[in-house]
Design a protein around this motif. Structure first.
Motif, PDB file in Angstrom:
ATOM      1  N   PRO A  88       6.887   7.403 -10.429  1.00 18.92           N
ATOM      2  CA  PRO A  88       7.644   8.561 -11.033  1.00 18.92           C
ATOM      3  C   PRO A  88       8.758   9.847  -9.842  1.00 18.92           C
ATOM      4  O   PRO A  88       9.049   8.887  -8.589  1.00 18.92           O
ATOM      5  N   ALA A  89       9.988   9.954  -9.895  1.00 17.24           N
ATOM      6  CA  ALA A  89      11.349  10.496  -9.074  1.00 17.24           C
ATOM      7  C   ALA A  89      10.502  11.845  -9.154  1.00 17.24           C
ATOM      8  O   ALA A  89      11.553  12.691  -8.032  1.00 17.24           O
ATOM      9  N   ASP A  90       9.246  12.833  -9.269  1.00 23.95           N
ATOM     10  CA  ASP A  90       9.524  13.819  -8.732  1.00 23.95           C
ATOM     11  C   ASP A  90       8.326  13.814  -7.358  1.00 23.95           C
ATOM     12  O   ASP A  90       7.923  15.194  -6.888  1.00 23.95           O
ATOM     13  N   ARG A  91       8.173  12.786  -7.382  1.00 23.57           N
ATOM     14  CA  ARG A  91       6.915  12.909  -5.879  1.00 23.57           C
ATOM     15  C   ARG A  91       6.851  11.782  -4.795  1.00 23.57           C
ATOM     16  O   ARG A  91       7.646  10.717  -5.637  1.00 23.57           O
ATOM     17  N   GLU A  92       6.837  11.801  -4.523  1.00 26.73           N
ATOM     18  CA  GLU A  92       5.992  10.387  -3.213  1.00 26.73           C
ATOM     19  C   GLU A  92       4.954   9.734  -4.086  1.00 26.73           C
ATOM     20  O   GLU A  92       3.725  10.166  -5.039  1.00 26.73           O
ATOM     21  N   SER A  93       5.561   7.836  -3.881  1.00 29.67           N
ATOM     22  CA  SER A  93       4.165   7.292  -4.364  1.00 29.67           C
ATOM     23  C   SER A  93       3.611   6.429  -3.258  1.00 29.67           C
ATOM     24  O   SER A  93       3.559   6.157  -1.934  1.00 29.67           O
ATOM     25  N   ALA A  94       1.673   5.721  -3.620  1.00 34.11           N
ATOM     26  CA  ALA A  94       1.409   5.453  -2.209  1.00 34.11           C
ATOM     27  C   ALA A  94       0.867   4.645  -2.479  1.00 34.11           C
ATOM     28  O   ALA A  94       0.750   4.004  -3.111  1.00 34.11           O
ATOM     29  N   PHE A  95       1.597   3.614  -1.248  1.00 34.52           N
ATOM     30  CA  PHE A  95       0.560   1.577  -1.326  1.00 34.52           C
ATOM     31  C   PHE A  95      -0.032   1.536  -0.494  1.00 34.52           C
ATOM     32  O   PHE A  95      -0.109   2.459   0.699  1.00 34.52           O
ATOM     33  N   GLN A  96      -0.154   0.687  -0.280  1.00 34.17           N
ATOM     34  CA  GLN A  96      -0.431   0.217   1.129  1.00 34.17           C
ATOM     35  C   GLN A  96       0.078  -1.719   1.696  1.00 34.17           C
ATOM     36  O   GLN A  96       0.158  -2.163   0.827  1.00 34.17           O
ATOM     37  N   PHE A  97       0.747  -1.581   3.221  1.00 30.67           N
ATOM     38  CA  PHE A  97       0.659  -2.886   3.591  1.00 30.67           C
ATOM     39  C   PHE A  97       0.066  -3.464   4.072  1.00 30.67           C
ATOM     40  O   PHE A  97      -0.523  -3.000   4.909  1.00 30.67           O
ATOM     41  N   LYS A  98      -0.161  -4.974   3.472  1.00 39.24           N
ATOM     42  CA  LYS A  98      -1.125  -5.237   4.188  1.00 39.24           C
ATOM     43  C   LYS A  98      -0.911  -6.848   4.612  1.00 39.24           C
ATOM     44  O   LYS A  98       0.172  -7.747   4.109  1.00 39.24           O
ATOM     45  N   ALA A  99      -1.427  -7.326   5.784  1.00 38.37           N
ATOM     46  CA  ALA A  99      -1.212  -8.642   6.025  1.00 38.37           C
ATOM     47  C   ALA A  99      -2.440  -9.327   6.357  1.00 38.37           C
ATOM     48  O   ALA A  99      -3.543  -8.463   7.516  1.00 38.37           O
ATOM     49  N   LYS A 100      -2.890 -10.017   6.108  1.00 37.52           N
ATOM     50  CA  LYS A 100      -3.513 -11.135   6.553  1.00 37.52           C
ATOM     51  C   LYS A 100      -3.643 -12.437   6.951  1.00 37.52           C
ATOM     52  O   LYS A 100      -2.651 -12.947   6.986  1.00 37.52           O
ATOM     53  N   VAL A 101      -4.502 -12.249   8.526  1.00 37.33           N
ATOM     54  CA  VAL A 101      -4.202 -13.016   9.985  1.00 37.33           C
ATOM     55  C   VAL A 101      -5.021 -14.149   8.857  1.00 37.33           C
ATOM     56  O   VAL A 101      -6.252 -14.101   9.315  1.00 37.33           O
TER      57      VAL A 101
END
Length: 200
Positions: A77-90
């Motif tokens: 969408p160009a009219d709002r933020e979008s949410a995600f998650q950055f994940k790191a598996k050790v």
């Protein structure tokens, strides 16, 4: 934990001509470790508009490496933020007997030309107390993550509260009986800092 992410949240800010976002990953321990990184959607799926590289890296002891996040699809969408998650598996060395561990931070995609100032967004939340509940609504195009919330003398337990979605998103909390007074809250800013208090 030996491996840490050197930021508490990631903002992909197109309004600042960003074409990528970067995260520094550090191994504070002495032994080498494998780290696998990815970008997940809010349901935990890996099919997103972003790719993180290198997706798998070997981190020697007391070293740091930057991970680059690139947008590979233009379907957000160009009219709002979008949410995600950055994940790191050790991934520990084979035979060490140690379990894999996972680190995760919120990741927000911010399109260009959104109306308003992200830093002022928490102050634009509206509040409503009704039927023993407190509801906060977010009219802005930006996500808001609460850091603290109180009503009068009562501090509400918000736990690891999910960000309040933009353009009408709401979140509600049960109120202790006979609670009265102003609603006061703080939020988490882009750099992970805590905002000043807001009151209604």
């Amino acid at each position: 934990m030996a491996v840490v992410l050197l930021t508490s949240r990631l903002i992909f800010d197109v309004s600042r001509d960003a074409r990528t976002a970067t995260v520094a990953v550090r191994n504070k321990g002495e032994r080498p470790l494998l780290v696998q990184v990815s970008v997940l959607d809010q349901q935990g799926g890996t099919k997103t508009a972003f790719v993180a590289t290198p997706a798998l890296m070997r981190l020697e002891g007391d070293t740091e490496q930057k991970v680059t996040v690139r947008r590979v699809k233009d379907d957000l969408p160009a009219d709002r933020e979008s949410a995600f998650q950055f994940k790191a598996k050790v991934i520990p060395p084979k035979g060490s007997g140690e379990a894999e561990t996972t680190l995760a931070i919120p990741f927000f995609y911010r399109p260009a030309n959104l109306a308003g100032d992200p830093a002022a967004t928490p102050g634009r939340l509206s509040t409503n107390q009704e039927d023993g509940k407190l509801t906060l609504a977010n009219p802005t195009p930006f996500f808001v993550t609460l850091a603290s919330l109180s009503v009068g003398e009562d501090v509400l337990d918000i736990g690891d509260s999910a960000p309040i979605a933009p353009l009408g998103g709401t979140v509600s909390y049960a109120l202790p009986s006979d609670t009265t007074g102003d609603v006061v809250w703080t939020a988490i800013g882009d750099s992970g800092d805590i905002t000043p208090s807001y009151r209604q």
